[in-house]
Design a protein around this motif. Structure first.
Motif, PDB file in Angstrom:
ATOM      1  N   ALA A  17       0.837  -1.211   0.000  1.00  0.00           N
ATOM      2  CA  ALA A  17       0.000   0.000   0.000  1.00  0.00           C
ATOM      3  C   ALA A  17       0.869   1.257   0.000  1.00  0.00           C
ATOM      4  O   ALA A  17       0.590   2.220  -0.718  1.00  0.00           O
ATOM      5  N   ARG A  18       1.920   1.259   0.791  1.00  0.00           N
ATOM      6  CA  ARG A  18       2.819   2.427   0.829  1.00  0.00           C
ATOM      7  C   ARG A  18       3.523   2.625  -0.512  1.00  0.00           C
ATOM      8  O   ARG A  18       3.680   3.747  -0.972  1.00  0.00           O
ATOM      9  N   ASN A  19       3.959   1.529  -1.109  1.00  0.00           N
ATOM     10  CA  ASN A  19       4.624   1.608  -2.402  1.00  0.00           C
ATOM     11  C   ASN A  19       3.690   2.200  -3.460  1.00  0.00           C
ATOM     12  O   ASN A  19       4.077   3.095  -4.223  1.00  0.00           O
ATOM     13  N   ILE A  20       2.472   1.722  -3.490  1.00  0.00           N
ATOM     14  CA  ILE A  20       1.494   2.248  -4.454  1.00  0.00           C
ATOM     15  C   ILE A  20       1.174   3.704  -4.135  1.00  0.00           C
ATOM     16  O   ILE A  20       1.126   4.552  -5.031  1.00  0.00           O
ATOM     17  N   SER A  21       0.979   4.020  -2.856  1.00  0.00           N
ATOM     18  CA  SER A  21       0.612   5.373  -2.443  1.00  0.00           C
ATOM     19  C   SER A  21       1.684   6.400  -2.789  1.00  0.00           C
ATOM     20  O   SER A  21       1.368   7.562  -3.058  1.00  0.00           O
ATOM     21  N   HIS A  22       2.952   6.004  -2.788  1.00  0.00           N
ATOM     22  CA  HIS A  22       4.029   6.927  -3.164  1.00  0.00           C
ATOM     23  C   HIS A  22       3.982   7.284  -4.654  1.00  0.00           C
ATOM     24  O   HIS A  22       4.510   8.317  -5.057  1.00  0.00           O
ATOM     25  N   ASN A  23       3.356   6.444  -5.460  1.00  0.00           N
ATOM     26  CA  ASN A  23       3.302   6.661  -6.910  1.00  0.00           C
ATOM     27  C   ASN A  23       1.998   7.284  -7.377  1.00  0.00           C
ATOM     28  O   ASN A  23       1.781   7.447  -8.574  1.00  0.00           O
ATOM     29  N   VAL A  24       1.114   7.624  -6.435  1.00  0.00           N
ATOM     30  CA  VAL A  24      -0.183   8.208  -6.777  1.00  0.00           C
ATOM     31  C   VAL A  24      -0.220   9.645  -6.273  1.00  0.00           C
ATOM     32  O   VAL A  24       0.051   9.918  -5.109  1.00  0.00           O
ATOM     33  N   ARG A  25      -0.569  10.561  -7.173  1.00  0.00           N
ATOM     34  CA  ARG A  25      -0.629  11.990  -6.858  1.00  0.00           C
ATOM     35  C   ARG A  25      -1.935  12.304  -6.135  1.00  0.00           C
ATOM     36  O   ARG A  25      -2.998  11.804  -6.498  1.00  0.00           O
ATOM     37  N   LYS A  60      -0.907  -3.659 -10.589  1.00  0.00           N
ATOM     38  CA  LYS A  60      -1.288  -3.158 -11.915  1.00  0.00           C
ATOM     39  C   LYS A  60      -2.794  -2.892 -11.984  1.00  0.00           C
ATOM     40  O   LYS A  60      -3.220  -1.857 -12.503  1.00  0.00           O
ATOM     41  N   GLU A  61      -3.588  -3.793 -11.446  1.00  0.00           N
ATOM     42  CA  GLU A  61      -5.039  -3.604 -11.447  1.00  0.00           C
ATOM     43  C   GLU A  61      -5.436  -2.382 -10.612  1.00  0.00           C
ATOM     44  O   GLU A  61      -6.342  -1.630 -10.988  1.00  0.00           O
ATOM     45  N   ILE A  62      -4.758  -2.186  -9.490  1.00  0.00           N
ATOM     46  CA  ILE A  62      -5.056  -1.030  -8.631  1.00  0.00           C
ATOM     47  C   ILE A  62      -4.717   0.265  -9.356  1.00  0.00           C
ATOM     48  O   ILE A  62      -5.504   1.218  -9.356  1.00  0.00           O
ATOM     49  N   TYR A  63      -3.529   0.306  -9.996  1.00  0.00           N
ATOM     50  CA  TYR A  63      -3.147   1.507 -10.763  1.00  0.00           C
ATOM     51  C   TYR A  63      -4.158   1.785 -11.878  1.00  0.00           C
ATOM     52  O   TYR A  63      -4.564   2.932 -12.101  1.00  0.00           O
ATOM     53  N   ASN A  65      -7.286   0.889 -12.030  1.00  0.00           N
ATOM     54  CA  ASN A  65      -8.541   1.320 -11.425  1.00  0.00           C
ATOM     55  C   ASN A  65      -8.476   2.806 -11.047  1.00  0.00           C
ATOM     56  O   ASN A  65      -9.406   3.576 -11.335  1.00  0.00           O
ATOM     57  N   LEU A  66      -7.374   3.222 -10.421  1.00  0.00           N
ATOM     58  CA  LEU A  66      -7.209   4.637 -10.052  1.00  0.00           C
ATOM     59  C   LEU A  66      -7.161   5.523 -11.288  1.00  0.00           C
ATOM     60  O   LEU A  66      -7.738   6.615 -11.313  1.00  0.00           O
ATOM     61  N   GLY A  71      -8.205   9.651 -13.979  1.00  0.00           N
ATOM     62  CA  GLY A  71      -7.442  10.102 -15.151  1.00  0.00           C
ATOM     63  C   GLY A  71      -5.961   9.800 -15.023  1.00  0.00           C
ATOM     64  O   GLY A  71      -5.476   9.405 -13.954  1.00  0.00           O
ATOM     65  N   GLU A  72      -5.224   9.991 -16.120  1.00  0.00           N
ATOM     66  CA  GLU A  72      -3.795   9.647 -16.162  1.00  0.00           C
ATOM     67  C   GLU A  72      -2.942  10.500 -15.230  1.00  0.00           C
ATOM     68  O   GLU A  72      -1.883  10.068 -14.806  1.00  0.00           O
ATOM     69  N   THR A  73      -3.387  11.699 -14.926  1.00  0.00           N
ATOM     70  CA  THR A  73      -2.567  12.598 -14.109  1.00  0.00           C
ATOM     71  C   THR A  73      -2.482  12.166 -12.651  1.00  0.00           C
ATOM     72  O   THR A  73      -1.684  12.721 -11.906  1.00  0.00           O
ATOM     73  N   VAL A  74      -3.282  11.186 -12.242  1.00  0.00           N
ATOM     74  CA  VAL A  74      -3.219  10.724 -10.855  1.00  0.00           C
ATOM     75  C   VAL A  74      -1.933   9.937 -10.592  1.00  0.00           C
ATOM     76  O   VAL A  74      -1.481   9.870  -9.459  1.00  0.00           O
ATOM     77  N   LEU A  75      -1.320   9.402 -11.637  1.00  0.00           N
ATOM     78  CA  LEU A  75      -0.074   8.648 -11.470  1.00  0.00           C
ATOM     79  C   LEU A  75       1.114   9.545 -11.759  1.00  0.00           C
ATOM     80  O   LEU A  75       1.089  10.354 -12.674  1.00  0.00           O
ATOM     81  N   TYR A  76       2.161   9.385 -10.959  1.00  0.00           N
ATOM     82  CA  TYR A  76       3.377  10.174 -11.181  1.00  0.00           C
ATOM     83  C   TYR A  76       4.109   9.738 -12.442  1.00  0.00           C
ATOM     84  O   TYR A  76       4.770  10.534 -13.080  1.00  0.00           O
ATOM     85  N   ALA A  77       4.048   8.474 -12.796  1.00  0.00           N
ATOM     86  CA  ALA A  77       4.720   7.966 -14.001  1.00  0.00           C
ATOM     87  C   ALA A  77       3.655   7.500 -14.985  1.00  0.00           C
ATOM     88  O   ALA A  77       3.222   6.354 -14.953  1.00  0.00           O
ATOM     89  N   PRO A  78       3.225   8.402 -15.885  1.00  0.00           N
ATOM     90  CA  PRO A  78       2.205   8.003 -16.849  1.00  0.00           C
ATOM     91  C   PRO A  78       2.751   6.974 -17.825  1.00  0.00           C
ATOM     92  O   PRO A  78       3.947   6.897 -18.063  1.00  0.00           O
ATOM     93  N   LYS A  79       1.837   6.174 -18.392  1.00  0.00           N
ATOM     94  CA  LYS A  79       2.277   5.153 -19.346  1.00  0.00           C
ATOM     95  C   LYS A  79       2.764   5.819 -20.634  1.00  0.00           C
ATOM     96  O   LYS A  79       2.434   6.963 -20.919  1.00  0.00           O
ATOM     97  N   PHE A  80       3.563   5.093 -21.379  1.00  0.00           N
ATOM     98  CA  PHE A  80       4.114   5.609 -22.642  1.00  0.00           C
ATOM     99  C   PHE A  80       3.120   5.309 -23.754  1.00  0.00           C
ATOM    100  O   PHE A  80       2.820   4.161 -24.052  1.00  0.00           O
TER     101      PHE A  80
END
Length: 151
Positions: A17-25, A60-63, A65-66, A71-80
């Motif tokens: 959870a912490r690992n995922i939370s660090h990558n979510v804006r 991956k499923e959690i990312y 879903n978020l 939207g894509e801006t919720v992740l710090y590292a958007p997909k290519f």
């Protein structure tokens, strides 16, 4: 043994959870991850992530879903993809442009104005030997660098 297994599972859930939370804006503050933010939305998202981990979903499923919900801006590292290609390739484009400017400046320094003027005046280009001789005569020597630790 059961309490040890429960403790181990809880630690694994927390680490994921912490690992995922660090990558979510954080959608409210934008400049912090939801792990760092104390906004209500961030607290709810951290709880949602833990619930989804306990439900057996992969990271991956959690990312995904978020991303679907916010939207894509919720992740710090958007997909290519086509939309984010400029973002991912911008460092290489800037480096290429800088290398191009450097090469142009270097070429410009090596092109001697006096030789170009002689070509125009004579109407006939200089031979390679004449050009080399002119460059040797007209090109100033490179500046001598003194190293401050080597005097």
């Amino acid at each position: 043994m059961s309490s040890e297994d429960d403790l181990k599972k809880t630690q694994i859930v927390e680490a994921r959870a912490r690992n995922i939370s660090h990558n979510v804006r954080c959608t409210e503050c934008g400049s912090q991850s939801i792990e760092e933010s104390q906004a209500d939305v961030a607290i709810l998202l951290r709880k949602l992530i833990r619930d989804e981990i306990r439900a057996g979903k992969t990271d991956k499923e959690i990312y995904e879903n978020l991303q679907d919900k916010f939207g894509e801006t919720v992740l710090y590292a958007p997909k290519f993809d086509v939309q984010t290609a400029a973002l991912w390739l911008s460092p290489f484009l800037v480096a290429g442009a800088a290398a191009g400017v450097w090469a142009y400046q270097r070429h410009k320094r090596r092109t001697n104005v006096h030789i170009m003027a002689l070509d125009l005046v004579r109407g006939v280009p200089l031979t390679k030997l004449e050009k080399k001789t002119m460059l040797d005569i007209l090109t100033p020597p490179p500046p001598q660098r003194k190293l401050w630790w080597w005097s």
